[in-house]
Design an enzyme around this catalytic site. Structure first.
Site, mmCIF file in Angstrom:
data_model
loop_
_atom_site.group_PDB
_atom_site.id
_atom_site.type_symbol
_atom_site.label_atom_id
_atom_site.label_comp_id
_atom_site.label_asym_id
_atom_site.label_seq_id
_atom_site.Cartn_x
_atom_site.Cartn_y
_atom_site.Cartn_z
ATOM 1 N N SER A 64 9.090 0.948 2.103
ATOM 2 C CA SER A 64 8.473 1.359 0.931
ATOM 3 C C SER A 64 8.022 -0.027 0.119
ATOM 4 O O SER A 64 7.483 -0.056 -0.835
ATOM 5 C CB SER A 64 9.401 2.069 0.093
ATOM 6 N N LYS A 140 12.519 -1.093 -6.190
ATOM 7 C CA LYS A 140 11.282 -0.763 -6.406
ATOM 8 C C LYS A 140 10.761 -1.903 -7.416
ATOM 9 O O LYS A 140 11.511 -2.571 -7.932
ATOM 10 C CB LYS A 140 10.782 0.539 -6.713
#
Length: 365
Positions: A64, A140
């Site tokens: 990701s 993230k």
């Protein structure tokens, strides 16, 4: 008789000497064992203190964040950056085992920085059902700060009306069409730094950086490469169980919203409830009922609510292969663990080799 007595005395003397020697050796062994035990205890205490208040280790399990961080990267996370949290639960050191039902009063020790836009942040996955510190660790990029206005328009992220910074490591899905329907080699795409998501009839959905997409236009077997954007009315969120994404169709098109911040007063409506539901019910522990569009908050009939915490909006750098805030919503400030600091080891799971060139790389936002 006299000789026998002398022999008995000699044997008794040597037995006594041997016994004294054995006692001394036993005492020495016990002293050595005690020293090692003390050293191990102090080492464990030091490790617990370092893990709790200074640094943490984290492994990248998914793509990701590619190409910024690769699957198999092992990171040092700096907890001092945003301030370490004191223990929140009673748990077994160096394990994920905790005592259910016991939540400790905690606070955040001041750090040397605040979360800044585009920092790469490690945090507890907000919608996990567990005490905060026992939730799964996620990593993230913090693309939205408290109070920021965000929107996603045909994959492009806009922050406070301006297009967000474009990093060369960002990855998106692209549609590639080959000349005459010839086969595109997945190995060639992978060797170039991309991946094949799906294929058929000379059309391919590829996961690429914009730089690689530009390079592929010159490949002899490629006719065209363009970013693959979902139509606005194509609904993928309806099949997901996330509250935040319930009011939208897909992650390529999200209408403008404000990242919640402490002190913000919001007016709740059935149309925006998907944005605020987890904030009120899950993170701020408010009792909410609805009756024909009217909200009852903690027993009081009102549609106005004042946000109690700061929140962040997180996105992965691999924008089409990241389940992030576009799906499950905001990250409360008390879920923030630390800032990604350095890659201390990296393992290529496909080639079964270490990525030596990535070791000890500092992570820059």
């Amino acid at each position: 008789m006299s000789r026998k007595k002398d022999l008995t005395k000699k044997e008794s003397f040597w037995n006594r000497k041997r016994s004294d020697k054995e006692k001394a050796e036993d005492a020495k062994a016990k002293h050595w064992a005690r020293e090692w035990l003390d050293a191990l205890i102090w080492a464990a205490v030091a490790a617990i203190i370092l893990r709790t208040f200074f640094f943490g280790a984290y492994r990248i399990p998914t793509p990701s964040m590619e190409k910024t961080l690769l699957t198999g990267d092992f990171l040092i996370v700096t907890k001092l950056a945003y301030g370490p949290r004191t223990p929140m639960t009673v748990s077994v050191p160096f394990t994920e085992i905790y005592v259910p039902g016991i939540n400790l009063p905690w606070f955040r020790i001041p750090g040397y920085s605040e979360v800044k836009r585009n920092d790469i942040v490690v945090f507890n996955y907000p919608i996990d059902v567990a005490p905060i510190s026992a939730k799964t660790n996620y990593i993230k990029r913090a693309v939205g700060m408290p109070g920021d206005r965000l929107r996603v328009d045909a994959k492009d992220l806009y922050v406070n009306g301006e297009r967000a910074e474009q990093y060369e490591t960002l990855m998106f899905n692209y549609r590639a069409i080959t000349r005459g329907g010839v086969r595109l080699s997945p190995a060639k795409v992978r060797e170039a730094g991309g991946s094949v998501v799906q294929s058929g009839n000379g059309e391919y959905i590829l996961n690429l950086t914009s730089e690689l997409a530009g390079e592929m236009e010159s490949w002899p077997e490629i006719e065209s490469v363009e970013q693959f954007v979902l139509p606005e009315d194509f609904n993928i969120f309806s099949r997901r169980g996330f509250n935040f994404s319930r009011g939208f169709n897909n992650h390529d098109h999200i209408p403008e919203f404000t990242v919640p911040y402490a002190g913000q007063q919001v007016e709740l409506t059935p149309e925006n409830w998907n944005i605020y539901q987890d904030i009120l019910e899950r993170y701020e522990r408010v009792s909410v009922q609805q009756d024909n569009g009217q909200f009852i908050i903690n027993g009081e009939e009102t549609n106005l609510y004042t946000i109690q915490k700061d929140y962040y909006f997180m996105m992965g750098d691999n924008r089409d292969d990241s389940e992030d805030s576009r799906y499950w919503g905001f990250v409360p400030d008390d879920h923030v663990i630390g800032k990604a600091g350095m890659i201390y080891f990296s393992w290529d799971g496909e080639r079964w080799l270490p990525r030596v060139g990535r070791m000890f790389d500092l992570i820059h936002s």
